[in-house]
Design a protein around this motif. Structure first.
Motif, PDB file in Angstrom:
ATOM      1  N   THR A  14       4.606   0.281  22.211  1.00  0.00           N
ATOM      2  CA  THR A  14       3.805   1.497  22.310  1.00  0.00           C
ATOM      3  C   THR A  14       2.505   1.311  21.541  1.00  0.00           C
ATOM      4  O   THR A  14       2.514   0.877  20.393  1.00  0.00           O
ATOM      5  CB  THR A  14       4.573   2.705  21.738  1.00  0.00           C
ATOM      6  N   ALA A  15       1.402   1.626  22.170  1.00  0.00           N
ATOM      7  CA  ALA A  15       0.080   1.494  21.543  1.00  0.00           C
ATOM      8  C   ALA A  15      -0.499   2.866  21.254  1.00  0.00           C
ATOM      9  O   ALA A  15      -0.054   3.877  21.804  1.00  0.00           O
ATOM     10  CB  ALA A  15      -0.864   0.709  22.450  1.00  0.00           C
ATOM     11  N   GLY A  16      -1.505   2.873  20.392  1.00  0.00           N
ATOM     12  CA  GLY A  16      -2.170   4.125  20.089  1.00  0.00           C
ATOM     13  C   GLY A  16      -3.346   3.905  19.160  1.00  0.00           C
ATOM     14  O   GLY A  16      -3.695   2.768  18.819  1.00  0.00           O
ATOM     15  N   ASP A  17      -3.961   5.007  18.763  1.00  0.00           N
ATOM     16  CA  ASP A  17      -5.091   4.986  17.845  1.00  0.00           C
ATOM     17  C   ASP A  17      -4.577   5.318  16.453  1.00  0.00           C
ATOM     18  O   ASP A  17      -3.992   6.383  16.238  1.00  0.00           O
ATOM     19  CB  ASP A  17      -6.155   6.002  18.271  1.00  0.00           C
ATOM     20  N   ALA A  18      -4.782   4.390  15.516  1.00  0.00           N
ATOM     21  CA  ALA A  18      -4.326   4.579  14.143  1.00  0.00           C
ATOM     22  C   ALA A  18      -5.495   5.018  13.268  1.00  0.00           C
ATOM     23  O   ALA A  18      -6.559   4.424  13.302  1.00  0.00           O
ATOM     24  CB  ALA A  18      -3.740   3.276  13.604  1.00  0.00           C
ATOM     25  N   LYS A  19      -5.265   6.054  12.516  1.00  0.00           N
ATOM     26  CA  LYS A  19      -6.230   6.514  11.512  1.00  0.00           C
ATOM     27  C   LYS A  19      -5.616   6.156  10.165  1.00  0.00           C
ATOM     28  O   LYS A  19      -4.684   6.800   9.696  1.00  0.00           O
ATOM     29  CB  LYS A  19      -6.448   8.019  11.629  1.00  0.00           C
ATOM     30  N   LEU A  20      -6.144   5.080   9.588  1.00  0.00           N
ATOM     31  CA  LEU A  20      -5.575   4.493   8.388  1.00  0.00           C
ATOM     32  C   LEU A  20      -6.440   4.846   7.184  1.00  0.00           C
ATOM     33  O   LEU A  20      -7.605   4.450   7.104  1.00  0.00           O
ATOM     34  CB  LEU A  20      -5.503   2.981   8.585  1.00  0.00           C
ATOM     35  N   THR A  21      -5.883   5.608   6.260  1.00  0.00           N
ATOM     36  CA  THR A  21      -6.600   6.015   5.057  1.00  0.00           C
ATOM     37  C   THR A  21      -6.215   5.052   3.946  1.00  0.00           C
ATOM     38  O   THR A  21      -5.093   5.082   3.463  1.00  0.00           O
ATOM     39  CB  THR A  21      -6.228   7.460   4.665  1.00  0.00           C
ATOM     40  N   LEU A  22      -7.140   4.171   3.574  1.00  0.00           N
ATOM     41  CA  LEU A  22      -6.876   3.187   2.528  1.00  0.00           C
ATOM     42  C   LEU A  22      -7.535   3.623   1.231  1.00  0.00           C
ATOM     43  O   LEU A  22      -8.715   3.975   1.215  1.00  0.00           O
ATOM     44  CB  LEU A  22      -7.404   1.808   2.947  1.00  0.00           C
ATOM     45  N   GLN A  23      -6.763   3.572   0.167  1.00  0.00           N
ATOM     46  CA  GLN A  23      -7.267   3.976  -1.144  1.00  0.00           C
ATOM     47  C   GLN A  23      -8.484   3.125  -1.499  1.00  0.00           C
ATOM     48  O   GLN A  23      -8.465   1.909  -1.369  1.00  0.00           O
ATOM     49  CB  GLN A  23      -6.178   3.794  -2.186  1.00  0.00           C
ATOM     50  N   GLY A  24      -9.548   3.787  -1.915  1.00  0.00           N
ATOM     51  CA  GLY A  24     -10.766   3.090  -2.309  1.00  0.00           C
ATOM     52  C   GLY A  24     -11.823   3.073  -1.221  1.00  0.00           C
ATOM     53  O   GLY A  24     -12.982   2.854  -1.509  1.00  0.00           O
ATOM     54  N   LEU A  25     -11.431   3.269   0.043  1.00  0.00           N
ATOM     55  CA  LEU A  25     -12.417   3.377   1.117  1.00  0.00           C
ATOM     56  C   LEU A  25     -12.761   4.851   1.286  1.00  0.00           C
ATOM     57  O   LEU A  25     -11.868   5.698   1.315  1.00  0.00           O
ATOM     58  CB  LEU A  25     -11.880   2.820   2.434  1.00  0.00           C
ATOM     59  N   GLU A  26     -14.036   5.128   1.423  1.00  0.00           N
ATOM     60  CA  GLU A  26     -14.472   6.517   1.527  1.00  0.00           C
ATOM     61  C   GLU A  26     -14.091   7.148   2.859  1.00  0.00           C
ATOM     62  O   GLU A  26     -13.845   8.344   2.937  1.00  0.00           O
ATOM     63  CB  GLU A  26     -15.980   6.599   1.303  1.00  0.00           C
ATOM     64  N   ALA A  67       0.846  -1.188   0.000  1.00  0.00           N
ATOM     65  CA  ALA A  67       0.000   0.000   0.000  1.00  0.00           C
ATOM     66  C   ALA A  67       0.886   1.244   0.000  1.00  0.00           C
ATOM     67  O   ALA A  67       2.092   1.163   0.241  1.00  0.00           O
ATOM     68  CB  ALA A  67      -0.902  -0.001   1.237  1.00  0.00           C
ATOM     69  N   ASP A  68       0.302   2.347  -0.274  1.00  0.00           N
ATOM     70  CA  ASP A  68       0.961   3.646  -0.155  1.00  0.00           C
ATOM     71  C   ASP A  68      -0.125   4.636   0.236  1.00  0.00           C
ATOM     72  O   ASP A  68      -0.681   5.330  -0.605  1.00  0.00           O
ATOM     73  CB  ASP A  68       1.634   4.042  -1.466  1.00  0.00           C
ATOM     74  N   ASN A  69      -0.440   4.621   1.536  1.00  0.00           N
ATOM     75  CA  ASN A  69      -1.555   5.411   2.042  1.00  0.00           C
ATOM     76  C   ASN A  69      -1.135   6.166   3.287  1.00  0.00           C
ATOM     77  O   ASN A  69      -0.209   5.760   3.992  1.00  0.00           O
ATOM     78  CB  ASN A  69      -2.739   4.484   2.384  1.00  0.00           C
ATOM     79  N   ARG A  70      -1.860   7.216   3.588  1.00  0.00           N
ATOM     80  CA  ARG A  70      -1.584   8.008   4.791  1.00  0.00           C
ATOM     81  C   ARG A  70      -1.995   7.259   6.048  1.00  0.00           C
ATOM     82  O   ARG A  70      -2.985   6.533   6.057  1.00  0.00           O
ATOM     83  CB  ARG A  70      -2.337   9.334   4.749  1.00  0.00           C
ATOM     84  N   VAL A  71      -1.231   7.478   7.117  1.00  0.00           N
ATOM     85  CA  VAL A  71      -1.585   6.956   8.432  1.00  0.00           C
ATOM     86  C   VAL A  71      -1.185   7.999   9.470  1.00  0.00           C
ATOM     87  O   VAL A  71      -0.177   8.691   9.328  1.00  0.00           O
ATOM     88  CB  VAL A  71      -0.913   5.587   8.720  1.00  0.00           C
ATOM     89  N   THR A  72      -2.027   8.145  10.470  1.00  0.00           N
ATOM     90  CA  THR A  72      -1.758   9.022  11.601  1.00  0.00           C
ATOM     91  C   THR A  72      -1.936   8.201  12.860  1.00  0.00           C
ATOM     92  O   THR A  72      -2.972   7.545  13.025  1.00  0.00           O
ATOM     93  CB  THR A  72      -2.734  10.219  11.619  1.00  0.00           C
ATOM     94  N   ILE A  73      -0.943   8.221  13.743  1.00  0.00           N
ATOM     95  CA  ILE A  73      -1.004   7.462  14.991  1.00  0.00           C
ATOM     96  C   ILE A  73      -1.002   8.456  16.147  1.00  0.00           C
ATOM     97  O   ILE A  73      -0.102   9.288  16.250  1.00  0.00           O
ATOM     98  CB  ILE A  73       0.214   6.524  15.160  1.00  0.00           C
ATOM     99  N   THR A  74      -2.004   8.358  17.010  1.00  0.00           N
ATOM    100  CA  THR A  74      -2.035   9.138  18.244  1.00  0.00           C
ATOM    101  C   THR A  74      -1.584   8.197  19.353  1.00  0.00           C
ATOM    102  O   THR A  74      -2.287   7.249  19.699  1.00  0.00           O
ATOM    103  CB  THR A  74      -3.441   9.690  18.535  1.00  0.00           C
TER     104      THR A  74
END
Length: 156
Positions: free
Chosen positions: A60-72, A20-27
């Motif tokens: 280390t744990a956290g909340d991942a916001k995973l933006t996958l291509q094709g998912l709205e 994949a090549d998608n954005r991810v943000t981890i809090t």
């Protein structure tokens, strides 16, 4: 280790992954909710790999916001760093709901066939599957039910 001598990480590595090549943000839970951004480089039902704009220690744990291509909509998932090599991190999902797991499974399957799937389509498939009960031993897709593979049905 489980009864077969396999550790949980060995089992997770056997699941299909998709590049994949998608954005991810981890809090992050540690560091006062520090936010780390990066690029997701592969995804499986059990976790994902990412190159982050900072190093995060394993465990280390956290909340991942995973933006996958094709998912709205981005997927919001709990994840823990299982390994790290420089800025490349391996995450394992935690507390994942059955619906999130099905969405990931379908995304990986669709992505491996170079198809895209919308969040609405994934939700509709989840709903259809859960609303349609199957009799024990009944085939639910392209694979035959156990015991059906050697016996052709009448008319075949």
């Amino acid at each position: 280790m489980d009864a077969t001598g396999s550790s949980r990480s060995d089992i997770a590595r056997r699941l299909p992954r998709h590049e994949a090549d998608n954005r991810v943000t981890i809090t992050l839970d540690k560091s006062g909710g520090r936010v780390v951004r990066g690029r997701c480089i592969n995804v499986s039902e059990a976790g994902f790999g990412a190159v982050l704009a900072g190093e995060v220690e394993p465990g280390t744990a956290g909340d991942a916001k995973l933006t996958l291509q094709g998912l709205e909509e981005p997927l919001l998932l709990r994840a823990e760093v299982r390994n790290r090599h420089g800025f490349t991190h391996g995450f394992q999902f935690h507390e994942i709901s059955p619906e999130q797991r099905r969405t990931l499974m379908r995304w990986v399957r669709a992505a491996s066939h170079e198809d895209t799937i919308s969040m609405d389509a994934a939700h509709a498939m989840n709903t259809e599957h859960s609303d349609t009960p199957h009799e024990p031993g009944e085939s639910t897709g392209q694979f035959p039910a156990l015991g059906d593979e050697a016996e052709p049905k009448d008319g075949e």
